[in-house]
Design an enzyme around this catalytic site. Structure first.
Site, short mmCIF file in Angstrom:
data_model
loop_
_atom_site.label_atom_id
_atom_site.label_comp_id
_atom_site.label_asym_id
_atom_site.label_seq_id
_atom_site.Cartn_x
_atom_site.Cartn_y
_atom_site.Cartn_z
N THR A 291 0.90 -0.99 -0.33
CA THR A 291 0.11 -0.09 0.03
C THR A 291 0.34 1.25 0.09
OG1 THR A 291 -0.30 -0.09 2.53
CG2 THR A 291 -1.85 -0.77 1.24
N LEU B 36 5.83 3.80 -3.08
CA LEU B 36 6.47 3.00 -4.49
C LEU B 36 5.33 2.19 -5.00
CD1 LEU B 36 9.26 2.58 -5.83
CD2 LEU B 36 9.86 0.14 -4.64
N ASP C 102 0.98 -8.43 9.84
CA ASP C 102 1.50 -7.10 10.99
C ASP C 102 3.16 -8.42 10.60
OD1 ASP C 102 3.54 -7.53 12.72
OD2 ASP C 102 2.34 -7.44 13.88
N LYS D 221 16.09 -0.54 -3.31
CA LYS D 221 17.76 0.68 -2.49
C LYS D 221 16.58 0.87 -0.85
CE LYS D 221 19.47 4.42 -4.02
NZ LYS D 221 18.56 5.49 -4.06
N ASP E 75 18.46 -1.25 -8.69
CA ASP E 75 19.40 0.67 -8.71
C ASP E 75 18.21 1.07 -10.11
OD1 ASP E 75 20.37 2.77 -9.75
OD2 ASP E 75 22.02 1.99 -8.75
N HIS E 76 17.25 1.50 -9.76
CA HIS E 76 16.19 1.14 -10.60
C HIS E 76 16.71 2.14 -11.95
CE1 HIS E 76 14.98 5.77 -9.31
NE2 HIS E 76 14.53 5.90 -10.39
N ASP F 142 22.56 7.85 -1.07
CA ASP F 142 20.82 8.27 -2.58
C ASP F 142 20.84 7.88 -3.84
OD1 ASP F 142 18.61 8.05 -1.88
OD2 ASP F 142 18.15 9.90 -2.82
N HIS G 134 22.61 5.44 -8.44
CA HIS G 134 22.69 5.68 -9.54
C HIS G 134 24.26 6.05 -10.14
CE1 HIS G 134 18.93 4.53 -8.44
NE2 HIS G 134 18.45 5.68 -7.80
C1 BG6 Z 1 15.90 7.33 -5.66
C2 BG6 Z 1 16.31 8.46 -4.57
O1 BG6 Z 1 16.51 6.17 -5.85
O2 BG6 Z 1 16.34 7.81 -7.11
C3 BG6 Z 1 15.28 9.71 -4.51
O3 BG6 Z 1 16.35 8.23 -3.10
C4 BG6 Z 1 14.95 9.85 -6.29
O4 BG6 Z 1 15.86 10.50 -4.12
C5 BG6 Z 1 15.14 9.25 -7.52
O5 BG6 Z 1 14.51 11.28 -6.19
C6 BG6 Z 1 15.26 9.95 -9.22
O6 BG6 Z 1 15.09 8.94 -9.40
P1 BG6 Z 1 14.15 9.40 -11.03
O7 BG6 Z 1 13.42 8.13 -11.69
O8 BG6 Z 1 13.28 10.12 -10.92
O9 BG6 Z 1 15.05 9.97 -11.59
#
Ligand code: BG6
Length: 487
Positions: A21, A24, A94, A158, A187-188, A245, A250
């Protein structure tokens, strides 16, 4: 067109989303699953279970998913929404109560026979980092981490730890329960199409790879700017900061794609073998070098954000210069920059080539612009190349001209990073996920910077919200006779 997709296909399974929920799931995961569904990229036998703490009935949960698809999905085909939702369920639990796990196991067993998912389960940890270990412990204690004749996989969001020590501890836990090939560390950025395109630009074009080294490349810039501030993530962000972060994950991952050697093939292991070598080769930064080569900024007003310490020294901006100690990149600076509350949202990788030696042909006054290759990751997705031509209107002049390819300028949308990543995890392809050794070496590098900052006791420099960041970041690159490239 040449097909570069891999052999692996999505397999029947239940996707269990812890944090079902949460933000993300709402903004990214369900819209991504819906798009995969529309494009027939999900297996026919599949179910999704969102897990949440608060009691909700399924109808209420599905309504919230319809709303999130309407708001965040790139495609919103209402005709197919009901079909998609017939695969989605909600389970209230829970995670600290053993009894909940027994119920969950029974629930998944039921769904498995209803959807014929062959015992395969993919657990997605989209929860606060302090819940990662308790959930993995419970999965193991209940024997849910393994099943004879079926697979059990884990996707972990992450941040993977907050330093090397905590990352190691987390890794010990998860590798004690799942094998490395069943662990998908997100790591998107690796799901972003233009970052994947770096390998194609490099290895599917003969013009680039031969000049991809210290002889021809002057420097590289890797930049990710955001206009937003910390929004409602103040509590997490204040403990984390831009270095951990964004840079540790990234930016360093983007760097590996630019700098790696050609892999022996395109398998997950071969690619990650080369990526990790880049991180291992980063020239270590001593405290003295950190002071000279790393700029740490904080936007004005950050300390007044919700859940942020009013005396916080957490950085919301980092710019740095680093070197890769290997033969290919000897002496080539890589400038990294990232920050929040900046003037624009963009992610770009700029490769600036050395100036041509032929200046003496054109007279000492001539300022030839260097060739530039810019990989535009977002919001525009494309490639820009700049080169010099004779000006046909005034033949004595040389002018820079541009070739600019934009994939999404005509309103076309590309798959979101999470679409690709979910698809790959369901197919068992870990190429776009980070292997433990990559994470480990990234933390080693980043920890030295964090420690140097902590020991120095210095404050981050404050920059105005909506600006291009601290003046010190411009100075950093200007001192070397260069500048941040703006297209
Ligand atoms: C996330 C960070 O991994 O990537 C965020 O935790 C950041 O702080 C975000 O805002 C940025 O992702 P994108 O895809 O919007 O560039």
């Amino acid at each position: 067109m040449v097909n570069i997709s891999r052999e692996l296909q999505p397999e029947p399974c239940i996707l269990v989303i812890f944090g079902g929920t949460g933000d993300l799931a709402r903004r990214k995961l369900f819209p991504a699953l819906f798009n995969l569904y529309l494009e027939k990229q999900l297996p026919e036998q599949f179910a999704v279970v969102g897990i949440g703490r608060r009691l909700k009935d399924r109808g209420e949960y599905l309504e919230s998913i319809v709303a999130s698809i309407r708001e965040f999905s790139r495609k919103t085909d209402p005709g197919h929404c009901a079909d998609f939702l017939s695969h989605v369920h909600f389970f209230q639990m829970d995670i600290t109560a053993t009894e909940s796990w027994d119920r969950l196991q029974e629930y998944l067993l039921d769904l498995d026979s209803k959807y014929h998912t062959q015992g395969n389960q993919l657990y997605y940890l989209s929860v606060a980092p302090q819940q990662f270990i308790p959930i993995v412990d419970q999965l193991k204690a209940h024997g849910m981490n393994r099943a004879a004749g079926s697979w059990r996989r884990l996707i972990i969001e992450k941040p993977f730890g907050k330093d090397l020590t905590s990352a190691r501890q987390l890794n010990r836990k998860i590798t004690g329960a799942f094998s490395e090939s069943d662990i998908f560390r997100i790591d998107h950025y690796l799901g972003k199409g233009m970052l994947q395109n770096i390998l194609v630009i490099r290895f599917a074009n003969s013009v680039f790879e031969d000049v991809w080294n210290y002889k021809y490349i002057d420097h590289v810039q890797i930049r990710a700017s955001e206009m937003v501030g910390v929004e409602d993530r103040g509590a997490y962000y204040d403990q984390t900061g831009a270095l951990r972060d964004m840079v540790q994950s990234h930016l360093l991952q983007s760097l590996t794609l630019i700098a790696m050697e050609p892999p022996v093939n395109l398998s997950a292991e071969a690619i990650r073998d080369e990526k990790v070598k880049v991180i291992r080769s980063l020239a270590p930064l001593t405290p003295e070098l950190v002071r000279k080569q790393v700029v740490r900024g904080q936007y004005a007003g950050y300390r007044q954000e919700k859940d942020v310490n009013p005396n916080s020294k957490t950085e919301t901006f980092v710019a740095m210069k680093l070197y890769i100690n290997n033969f290919r990149w000897a002496g080539v600076p890589f400038y990294l920059k990232t920050g929040k509350k900046l003037a624009e949202r963009s992610m770009e990788v700029v490769v600036q080539f050395k100036k041509p030696p032929g200046v003496h042909y054109f007279g000492p006054e001539t300022q030839l612009d260097p060739n530039l290759l810019v990989i535009k990751v977002q919001p525009e997705e494309g490639v820009f190349f700049r080169f010099n031509l004779k000006n046909l209107d005034s033949p004595e002049q040389i002018q820079p001209v541009e070739m600019d390819f934009c994939h999404n300028c005509g309103g076309k949308t590309s798959p979101e990073a999470y679409e690709r990543l979910l698809h790959d995890a369901i197919s068992g392809d870990s190429t776009l996920f980070t292997r433990w050794d990559e994470v480990e070496y990234s933390w080693r590098f980043v920890d030295t910077i964090a420690e140097a900052w902590q020991n120095s006791g210095e404050e981050p420099v404050i920059y105005p919200a909506g600006s291009w960041g601290p003046a010190e970041a411009s100075e950093l690159i200007k001192r070397d006779g260069r500048k941040w490239v703006r297209l």
